[in-house]
Design a protein around this motif. Structure first.
Motif, PDB file in Angstrom:
ATOM      1  N   UNK A  75       0.840  -1.299  -0.261  1.00  0.00           N
ATOM      2  CA  UNK A  75      -0.048   0.215  -0.503  1.00  0.00           C
ATOM      3  C   UNK A  75       0.451   1.316   0.190  1.00  0.00           C
ATOM      4  N   UNK A  76       1.906   1.139   1.279  1.00  0.00           N
ATOM      5  CA  UNK A  76       2.525   2.144   1.118  1.00  0.00           C
ATOM      6  C   UNK A  76       3.905   2.928   0.398  1.00  0.00           C
ATOM      7  N   UNK A 136       1.197  17.327  12.974  1.00  0.00           N
ATOM      8  CA  UNK A 136       0.832  17.970  11.925  1.00  0.00           C
ATOM      9  C   UNK A 136      -0.311  15.956  10.702  1.00  0.00           C
ATOM     10  N   UNK A 137       0.855  15.566  11.103  1.00  0.00           N
ATOM     11  CA  UNK A 137       0.672  14.976  10.803  1.00  0.00           C
ATOM     12  C   UNK A 137       1.306  14.086   9.452  1.00  0.00           C
ATOM     13  N   UNK A 138       1.984  12.718   8.824  1.00  0.00           N
ATOM     14  CA  UNK A 138       3.354  13.241   7.430  1.00  0.00           C
ATOM     15  C   UNK A 138       1.762  13.203   6.065  1.00  0.00           C
ATOM     16  N   UNK A 139       1.002  12.744   6.423  1.00  0.00           N
ATOM     17  CA  UNK A 139      -0.117  13.526   4.961  1.00  0.00           C
ATOM     18  C   UNK A 139      -0.173  14.729   4.573  1.00  0.00           C
ATOM     19  N   UNK A 171      11.261  12.500   7.057  1.00  0.00           N
ATOM     20  CA  UNK A 171       9.725  12.287   7.768  1.00  0.00           C
ATOM     21  C   UNK A 171       9.744  11.061   6.755  1.00  0.00           C
ATOM     22  N   UNK A 172       9.652  10.578   6.075  1.00  0.00           N
ATOM     23  CA  UNK A 172       9.772   9.158   5.415  1.00  0.00           C
ATOM     24  C   UNK A 172       9.844   8.135   5.882  1.00  0.00           C
ATOM     25  N   UNK A 192      -4.422  13.006  -0.431  1.00  0.00           N
ATOM     26  CA  UNK A 192      -5.631  12.448  -0.634  1.00  0.00           C
ATOM     27  C   UNK A 192      -5.726  10.293  -0.373  1.00  0.00           C
ATOM     28  N   UNK A 193      -4.215  10.239  -0.884  1.00  0.00           N
ATOM     29  CA  UNK A 193      -3.053   8.839  -0.582  1.00  0.00           C
ATOM     30  C   UNK A 193      -3.342   8.112   0.848  1.00  0.00           C
TER      31      UNK A 193
END
Length: 443
Positions: free
Chosen positions: A24-25, A86-89, A132-133, A204-205
């Protein structure tokens, strides 16, 4: 087909679950990293035309190529802290859109000064992307599987090198003069826009963390959260550092920082100057130069996957990393020694890239076993921040040596010596706080 080998897990259930997460990622992150690396190093190909157009000397190019990493390093730790907040996305999407805009703006460079400014801003914009990744992977994969996850991600470096050279050479040769733009201007335009588009897709993913994602069942969500929580507790009980301040006092972490610095000196020193090194081997068209520059990255990619899988299967990090760095050292030294012999020089560059890329994957699987909690994000960002100073130092050093002596190969000897020291340092690092046990058991 498994992205993470079956031998890594104790049960078919775990293998199926974590490979579902990986599929998925990882392919998506792989694409992001390909675009990131292309935008970071395509200036090496642009130099073949741009230097004459905007008046760039070898030293000026080396400084401008490396000044990217000053901006990158200054904002690395704050960027990684914002990702956790704030989150990875949202944060990775922000990084990609802004860096894509600035990378595209490189087509408007008209002087050394504007070159320096835009390269610095590009570093500021991209700050936090790779750490971050890496941090994001620790939210989804157990530490004993992260080397293979990082290998899939870092394969983007190899793949970018394989396609980047021929693609850059083709763009510059084919589009030169079209609509009044030089080939190097088309290069920045066509390779910068994908980052903007993919940045929007990221929002969005990607999902920030496991727990309530729709593509896993409630039971699978609960298992992943429980597994990773149990792993965190095990690492803390084994002595892993978990607080913000204690991360800066962790001796092994600073050793990893230095090793990462040395590896990045070698990798970027070669990457930024590879088109020039290849061109010096004999007269070629831009496309031929690009095709030859792809060979070391292709060889390195294959070796990276083999070493990463073996490291995960044996649960050993230190010697896999040390021996890989020694291979990089040998390759750099031999490429300088045989700089007038095209076949031997290219083979040596293949060895150098194979060693560097293989070492990176193993190296970046270690912080997750030494650090937990807030220390993980800070430690990863610290490794990248200080390490990426190598991305500033080595291109500038290579340019200065070439301009002062007329011999680019002297810089390769310096990089080889630095990698030798890094291999010795890595051999003394404990690669985990305690033996890493598989999380989750059969049944």
């Amino acid at each position: 087909m498994n992205l993470i080998s079956r031998n890594t897990f104790v049960s078919e259930q775990d293998c199926s679950l974590y490979n579902r997460i990986a599929w998925r990622i990882l392919p998506f992150l792989f694409v992001l990293y390909v675009v990131a690396f292309l935008d970071r190093v395509n200036v090496g190909f642009a130099k073949l035309q741009m230097a004459a157009d905007v008046g760039l000397s070898d030293m000026a190019f080396g400084f401008g190529a490396g000044v990217f990493f000053l901006g990158y390093c200054l904002f690395e730790i704050p960027s990684n802290m914002m990702l956790q907040r704030v989150g990875a996305r949202l944060w990775i999407a922000r990084i990609m859109v802004v860096w894509g805009i600035i990378s595209t703006s490189m087509m408007f460079v008209s002087s050394p000064t504007s070159f320096y400014i835009l390269r610095f801003l590009l570093g500021v914009a991209e700050a936090g992307f790779y750490p971050g990744v890496v941090l994001y992977l620790t939210y989804w994969l157990p530490s004993y599987a992260q080397s293979q996850g990082l290998a899939c991600l870092s394969l983007g470096v190899g793949f970018a090198g394989v396609i980047g050279g021929p693609l850059s050479g083709w763009i510059m040769q084919t589009f030169a003069g079209m609509h009044g733009l030089a080939g190097w201007q088309w290069l920045f335009l066509l390779e910068g826009l994908p980052a903007v588009i993919l940045g929007i897709v990221v929002f969005f993913y990607l999902d920030d963390r496991p727990g309530k994602v729709r593509w896993l069942s409630p039971a699978q969500n609960a298992k992943v959260v429980a597994d990773l929580d149990r792993q965190r507790r095990e690492h803390e009980q084994a002595g892993a550092t978990h607080t913000f301040r204690s991360a800066f006092r962790h001796r092994a972490l600073w050793c990893l920082v230095f090793v990462n610095f040395a590896l990045l000196c070698g990798t970027y020193g070669v990457s930024f100057w590879l088109p020039q090194i290849i061109r010096n081997l004999g007269e070629q068209t831009l496309l031929q130069t690009g095709l030859l520059s792809a060979v070391p990255f292709a060889v390195g990619s294959v070796c990276m996957l083999i070493v990463g899988k073996h490291s995960d299967r044996t649960r050993e990090r230190r010697w896999h990393a040390s021996l890989s760095i020694l291979a990089a050292c040998l390759g750099l030294a031999l490429s300088a020694t045989f700089h007038n012999q095209p076949v031997l020089c290219l083979a040596s560059l293949c060895l150098a890239m194979a060693g560097s890329l293989s070492a990176f994957n193993v190296l970046w699987a270690i912080p997750g076993t030494l650090l937990t909690g807030a220390a993980t994000g800070v430690g990863i960002a610290l490794m990248t921040t200080v390490g990426n100073l190598g991305g500033y130092a080595s291109p500038f050093m290579m340019g200065w040596i070439k301009q002062a002596s007329g011999h680019l190969e002297y810089g390769l000897f310096v990089l080889a010596a630095l990698n030798l020291v890094a291999a010795l340092v890595m051999a003394r690092v404990r690669s985990q706080a305690a033996p890493v046990t598989a999380i989750g058991t059969a049944g």
